[in-house]
Scaffold this motif. Structure first.
Motif, PDB file in Angstrom:
ATOM      1  N   ASN A 116       0.520  -1.258  -0.023  1.00  0.00           N
ATOM      2  CA  ASN A 116       0.018   0.103   0.093  1.00  0.00           C
ATOM      3  C   ASN A 116       1.151   1.321   0.026  1.00  0.00           C
ATOM      4  OD1 ASN A 116      -2.097   1.484   0.197  1.00  0.00           O
ATOM      5  ND2 ASN A 116      -3.261   0.665   1.672  1.00  0.00           N
ATOM      6  N   TYR A 117       0.275   2.493  -0.684  1.00  0.00           N
ATOM      7  CA  TYR A 117       1.018   3.087  -0.949  1.00  0.00           C
ATOM      8  C   TYR A 117       0.598   4.449  -1.008  1.00  0.00           C
ATOM      9  CZ  TYR A 117       0.264   3.748  -6.152  1.00  0.00           C
ATOM     10  OH  TYR A 117      -0.447   4.032  -6.895  1.00  0.00           O
ATOM     11  N   ALA A 118       0.658   5.577  -0.516  1.00  0.00           N
ATOM     12  CA  ALA A 118       1.127   7.047  -1.087  1.00  0.00           C
ATOM     13  C   ALA A 118       2.181   8.011  -2.354  1.00  0.00           C
ATOM     14  CB  ALA A 118       0.401   8.062   0.108  1.00  0.00           C
ATOM     15  N   LEU A 119       1.248   8.539  -2.758  1.00  0.00           N
ATOM     16  CA  LEU A 119       1.977   9.235  -3.825  1.00  0.00           C
ATOM     17  C   LEU A 119       2.878  10.573  -4.154  1.00  0.00           C
ATOM     18  CD1 LEU A 119       4.485   8.953  -6.009  1.00  0.00           C
ATOM     19  CD2 LEU A 119       2.669   9.014  -7.309  1.00  0.00           C
ATOM     20  N   PHE A 120       3.465  11.391  -4.047  1.00  0.00           N
ATOM     21  CA  PHE A 120       3.908  12.585  -3.327  1.00  0.00           C
ATOM     22  C   PHE A 120       4.179  13.545  -4.619  1.00  0.00           C
ATOM     23  CE2 PHE A 120       2.501  11.188   0.852  1.00  0.00           C
ATOM     24  CZ  PHE A 120       1.567  12.122   1.161  1.00  0.00           C
ATOM     25  N   LYS A 124       2.951  17.201  -3.769  1.00  0.00           N
ATOM     26  CA  LYS A 124       1.350  17.411  -3.764  1.00  0.00           C
ATOM     27  C   LYS A 124       0.977  15.908  -4.149  1.00  0.00           C
ATOM     28  CE  LYS A 124      -2.061  18.460  -7.970  1.00  0.00           C
ATOM     29  NZ  LYS A 124      -2.324  19.217  -8.967  1.00  0.00           N
ATOM     30  N   PRO A 125      -0.436  15.727  -3.361  1.00  0.00           N
ATOM     31  CA  PRO A 125      -0.871  14.120  -2.931  1.00  0.00           C
ATOM     32  C   PRO A 125      -1.159  13.348  -4.518  1.00  0.00           C
ATOM     33  CG  PRO A 125      -2.019  15.304  -2.100  1.00  0.00           C
ATOM     34  CD  PRO A 125      -0.739  16.395  -2.102  1.00  0.00           C
ATOM     35  N   MET A 126      -0.915  12.446  -5.084  1.00  0.00           N
ATOM     36  CA  MET A 126      -1.547  12.661  -6.184  1.00  0.00           C
ATOM     37  C   MET A 126      -1.888  11.054  -6.110  1.00  0.00           C
ATOM     38  SD  MET A 126       0.224  14.356  -7.596  1.00  0.00           S
ATOM     39  CE  MET A 126       0.182  13.494  -9.579  1.00  0.00           C
ATOM     40  N   ASN A 127      -2.538  10.776  -5.265  1.00  0.00           N
ATOM     41  CA  ASN A 127      -3.615   9.452  -4.740  1.00  0.00           C
ATOM     42  C   ASN A 127      -3.819   9.539  -3.320  1.00  0.00           C
ATOM     43  OD1 ASN A 127      -0.936   8.662  -3.234  1.00  0.00           O
ATOM     44  ND2 ASN A 127      -1.970   6.601  -3.928  1.00  0.00           N
ATOM     45  N   LYS A 131      -6.366   3.435   3.830  1.00  0.00           N
ATOM     46  CA  LYS A 131      -5.970   3.005   4.920  1.00  0.00           C
ATOM     47  C   LYS A 131      -4.855   2.765   5.256  1.00  0.00           C
ATOM     48  CE  LYS A 131      -7.869  -0.066   9.093  1.00  0.00           C
ATOM     49  NZ  LYS A 131      -8.530  -1.306   9.351  1.00  0.00           N
ATOM     50  N   LEU A 132      -4.512   3.992   5.064  1.00  0.00           N
ATOM     51  CA  LEU A 132      -2.661   3.325   5.524  1.00  0.00           C
ATOM     52  C   LEU A 132      -1.897   3.602   6.763  1.00  0.00           C
ATOM     53  CD1 LEU A 132       0.468   3.069   3.144  1.00  0.00           C
ATOM     54  CD2 LEU A 132       0.044   5.433   2.973  1.00  0.00           C
ATOM     55  N   GLY A 133      -1.482   3.326   7.441  1.00  0.00           N
ATOM     56  CA  GLY A 133      -1.103   4.359   8.974  1.00  0.00           C
ATOM     57  C   GLY A 133       0.527   2.926   8.958  1.00  0.00           C
ATOM     58  N   THR A 134       0.741   3.195  10.450  1.00  0.00           N
ATOM     59  CA  THR A 134       1.481   2.327  10.881  1.00  0.00           C
ATOM     60  C   THR A 134       1.614   0.742  11.736  1.00  0.00           C
ATOM     61  OG1 THR A 134       1.602   3.486  13.013  1.00  0.00           O
ATOM     62  CG2 THR A 134       1.927   4.755  11.397  1.00  0.00           C
ATOM     63  N   ILE A 147      -0.864   4.716 -13.582  1.00  0.00           N
ATOM     64  CA  ILE A 147       0.160   6.211 -13.933  1.00  0.00           C
ATOM     65  C   ILE A 147      -0.214   7.019 -13.420  1.00  0.00           C
ATOM     66  CG2 ILE A 147       0.151   7.432 -16.015  1.00  0.00           C
ATOM     67  CD1 ILE A 147       0.033   4.433 -17.802  1.00  0.00           C
ATOM     68  N   TYR A 148       0.082   7.580 -13.476  1.00  0.00           N
ATOM     69  CA  TYR A 148      -0.478   9.419 -12.663  1.00  0.00           C
ATOM     70  C   TYR A 148       0.498  10.601 -13.388  1.00  0.00           C
ATOM     71  CZ  TYR A 148      -1.641   6.917  -8.812  1.00  0.00           C
ATOM     72  OH  TYR A 148      -2.256   6.001  -7.267  1.00  0.00           O
ATOM     73  N   PHE A 149      -0.499  11.673 -13.881  1.00  0.00           N
ATOM     74  CA  PHE A 149       0.451  12.781 -14.681  1.00  0.00           C
ATOM     75  C   PHE A 149       0.180  13.682 -14.017  1.00  0.00           C
ATOM     76  CE2 PHE A 149      -2.412   9.402 -16.751  1.00  0.00           C
ATOM     77  CZ  PHE A 149      -1.530   8.915 -17.661  1.00  0.00           C
ATOM     78  N   PHE A 150       1.667  14.777 -14.335  1.00  0.00           N
ATOM     79  CA  PHE A 150       1.718  15.994 -13.819  1.00  0.00           C
ATOM     80  C   PHE A 150       2.646  16.865 -14.591  1.00  0.00           C
ATOM     81  CE2 PHE A 150       4.837  12.793 -12.966  1.00  0.00           C
ATOM     82  CZ  PHE A 150       6.159  14.203 -13.286  1.00  0.00           C
ATOM     83  N   ILE A 151       2.297  18.608 -14.641  1.00  0.00           N
ATOM     84  CA  ILE A 151       2.932  19.590 -15.263  1.00  0.00           C
ATOM     85  C   ILE A 151       4.149  19.563 -14.675  1.00  0.00           C
ATOM     86  CG2 ILE A 151       3.423  21.665 -16.011  1.00  0.00           C
ATOM     87  CD1 ILE A 151       0.612  21.313 -17.106  1.00  0.00           C
TER      88      ILE A 151
END
Length: 711
Positions: A116-120, A124-127, A131-134, A147-151
């Motif tokens: 499980n992951y969070a992407l920045f 800037k948070p991308m997703n 339930k992402l914890g410790t 696929i995450y798009f950004f400028i």
């Protein structure tokens, strides 16, 4: 997955090979036009058990780790080795061409991130991770290749991942992350989806077609196994590479998809093997099938009834079984090629793709190499080649069936002609059979009359022998009389036939008691006649002649037998073995004399045996003046004293595992083992042991064993 493989195999564009160093990768001078995607491999910053963002990094000291890899292979800056379960932060700064800043749409392509992951990107948070914890309680497993798009707004793009794993055997960024322009990556993804679902559709259609074909040809099990394998591979496509299961069921529990992914692998192996076995039953080992089914059942049950963090750790063992199957498949393929089995070349081509693909996927699953899963394309090629093979076999079977039908029609026509020809001859034969039947009935009636006469004669003879048995038992002393003098005693008396050639003897004259075990020549009726003669002579010697010395009794018995049978003038050699004792309780002595029969006695726990003479009573024409020796044993009330008299029938019985005689030595050992039991129980045990030793074999000879305990 299949489409990804096809795309990368056909594409002229390749990934950039520049590596990250100390958390920074420099693509500022790269021409993105010549690369479909840039692999962000190399050294990333790693912060174990920390979630950091923005200025948090200024206060933290990073470890530098190799990506892609599982974090349990890392060592942090403090020397700690991360465990499989835990959470962390990854960071990579990517330098891009300045012309991209503010006006170029880029794409970040992710494969599996476990779990499980969070992407920045640039804080800037991308997703929106679920339930992402410790801890295990605050974290769920989740596969989401995306696929995450950004400028980009700066010349350096900061990529940060929060990753937590409490559901799988590997943790972290275990597969390559790619960066590129949005359009080629999007085009590649669309092409992948199109080809993937086209491939899944083909597999499902092939599976349904073969399933329908099996419905009409149910004896061809290869078709059913092939259809099942097509369905399994089609289903597995939803749980590998692009993981469409999450796209179709976004709220599905992680364990459901992960279990299905493992089960398609677990069940697919034996299904594949059973298909091959059905094609080449003579060459493919049934033992391999049984082993695969056994381990598949165990692993499948483990997957069904445990959590991912548990069963995923056992994957390596099932992969080892898969690797052994690969080796056997290689050996098997070479074998059928050498034997030139039908369709072996097509089979070998398909099998080669499976072997290469399976080996690659096992290495990828264990992060040994950084590649894509080739099993779908290997299976697709294998399935396509074997569709041709099955079609060829079915066509051949239909052709053979047509040929057989023509031959069968011709054979039926020939048979009809032969039936007409033979019908007339059968009628003649039937007439003769009726004549022979009448004659046979007459003979059967004659045989039945003869059988009745034989049965009547047999009944008469058997009745006579049974009457002779009654006479013999009435002449012998009732053993209850002997037991009145020896309360602690036993008798084992088992004639081989209705009447016996063995007999026991008892007589008393004052304080002297005479006991003997006698074995006459032969058994059955001849032996019984000899026993009556011997019994009569012994009574005459002791009662009439008043001979009380055991050696003299045997000498007179010998002379009496020779005289009755006139053995000096003819070749009649019948006689008897005898063990005779005279017990004088007044003098506390036991005197023994024997002919071919011993005395066994136990005194104070020690077994002793006195052999008789090495010749038997009567029948020795060259030894008419024989002399018998005798031995005297002294005992007292303080002694533990018992003795045994017996014929050779017990020790000569065949039996046991090797169907051999019991022999004297083993019989004496048996008597010694039973010495401490009461005499009655010894007799019962001897009879039980004899039945067990004899088993299903016939009794060899008459059996006579007597035991007496004095003190």
């Amino acid at each position: 997955m299949l489409t990804t493989t096809l795309f990368f195999a056909c594409s002229a564009k390749k990934k950039e090979t520049t590596r990250a160093e100390k958390g920074v990768i420099d693509f500022s001078k790269s021409n993105f036009e010549t690369h479909s995607a840039i692999a962000l491999n190399g050294e990333w910053e790693f912060y174990w058990k920390q979630y950091l963002i923005g200025k948090d990094f200024e206060q933290a000291s990073p470890s530098y780790v190799e990506v892609p890899n599982s974090w349990d292979s890392y060592k942090t800056i403090s020397g700690e080795v991360p465990t499989t379960e835990g959470y962390t932060t990854y960071r990579l700064r990517v330098k891009i061409p300045s012309v991209f800043r503010g006006n170029e749409l880029l794409a970040l392509k992710l494969e599996f991130i476990t779990t499980n992951y969070a992407l920045f990107i640039d804080n800037k948070p991308m997703n929106q991770p679920k339930k992402l914890g410790t801890s295990p309680e605050t974290t769920d497993g989740h596969y989401d290749p995306e696929i995450y798009f950004f400028i980009p707004q700066k010349d350096t793009v900061e990529i940060v991942f929060f990753v937590a794993n409490y559901a799988y055997r590997l943790g972290g960024l275990t597969q390559t992350i790619s960066l590129g322009k949005a359009q080629p990556i999007s085009t590649e993804r669309e092409r992948t989806i199109l080809i993937n679902f086209f491939s899944i559709g083909v597999l499902v259609i092939m599976g349904l077609a073969h399933l329908i074909l099996f419905f009409f040809r149910r004896r061809t099990w290869a078709i059913l196994y092939f259809a099942s394998y097509c369905f399994i591979i089609a289903l597995r496509a939803f749980f590998t590479d692009d993981y469409y299961f999450t796209d179709i069921f976004p709220n599905a529990d992680f364990e459901v998809g992960n279990k299905l992914s493992y089960l398609t692998f677990s069940i697919g192996m034996p299904m594949f093997a059973m298909f091959v076995k059905s094609l080449y039953s003579e060459d493919f080992s049934s033992y391999v099938i049984k082993v695969l089914l056994f381990f598949s059942a165990i692993f499948s049950l483990l997957v069904l009834f445990t959590r991912g963090i548990v069963y995923s750790n056992y994957l390596i063992y099932y992969q080892l079984i898969a690797f052994l199957l690969i080796l056997y498949a290689l050996y098997f393929t070479i074998r059928i090629l050498i034997k030139r089995r039908e369709g072996s070349v097509i089979f070998a081509f398909g099998m080669a793709t499976i072997i290469v693909a399976a080996t690659n996927d096992i290495l990828v699953a264990n992060v040994v190499i950084d590649s894509i899963n080739l099993m779908p394309i290997g299976s697709f090629i294998f399935i396509f080649s074997h569709t041709l093979l099955l079609s060829k076999n079915l066509a051949s079977a239909y052709k053979k069936e047509e040929t057989f039908s023509k031959e069968l029609l011709q054979t039926n026509q020939m048979l009809e002609a032969k039936v007409k020809e033979r019908t007339s001859s059968l009628q003649d034969i039937q007439t003769k059979l009726f004549e022979n039947l009448e004659e046979l009935k007459s003979k059967i009636n004659t045989v039945n009359v003869q059988n009745k006469e034989i049965k009547a004669q047999n009944l008469y003879i058997t009745s006579s022998i049974n009457y002779a048995k009654t006479i013999q038992y009435n002449i012998l002393s009732d053993f209850k009389v002997i037991q009145s003098h020896f309360p602690d005693s036993f008798l084992v008396f088992k004639p081989k036939d209705i009447v016996s050639g063995d007999f026991y003897y008892f007589n008393q004259k004052g304080d002297k008691i005479f006991l003997a075990a006698v074995d006459c020549t032969g058994h059955g009726v001849p032996g019984a006649f000899m026993s009556l003669i011997g019994y009569k002579i012994l009574n005459e010697i002791i009662d009439v002649q008043q001979v009380f010395t055991p050696s003299e009794i045997l000498r007179n018995l010998h002379l009496g037998i020779k005289e009755i049978f006139n053995q000096e003038a003819n070749t009649h050699r019948n006689g008897m073995d005898i063990a005779l004792v005279m017990l004088d309780k007044g003098n506390s002595t036991l005197t023994f004399a024997g002919a071919k029969a011993p005395l066994v006695y136990i005194k104070n726990g020690k077994m002793n045996m006195i052999e008789g003479e090495n010749f038997y009573i009567g029948g020795n024409s060259s030894k008419s003046e024989v002399n018998f020796s005798q031995s005297t044993i002294f005992f007292s009330a303080n002694d533990q004293f018992s003795f045994y008299l017996f014929s050779d029938g017990y020790q000569d019985q065949f039996g046991g595992e090797e169907n051999k005689k019991l022999m004297k030595k083993h019989f004496r050992e048996l008597l010694f083992q039973l010495k401490d039991f009461p005499m009655k129980e010894q007799g019962n045990l001897l009879q039980e042991w004899h039945e067990a030793w004899k088993g299903n074999l016939a009794q060899t000879d008459d059996i006579l064993v007597m035991g007496f305990r004095l003190y």
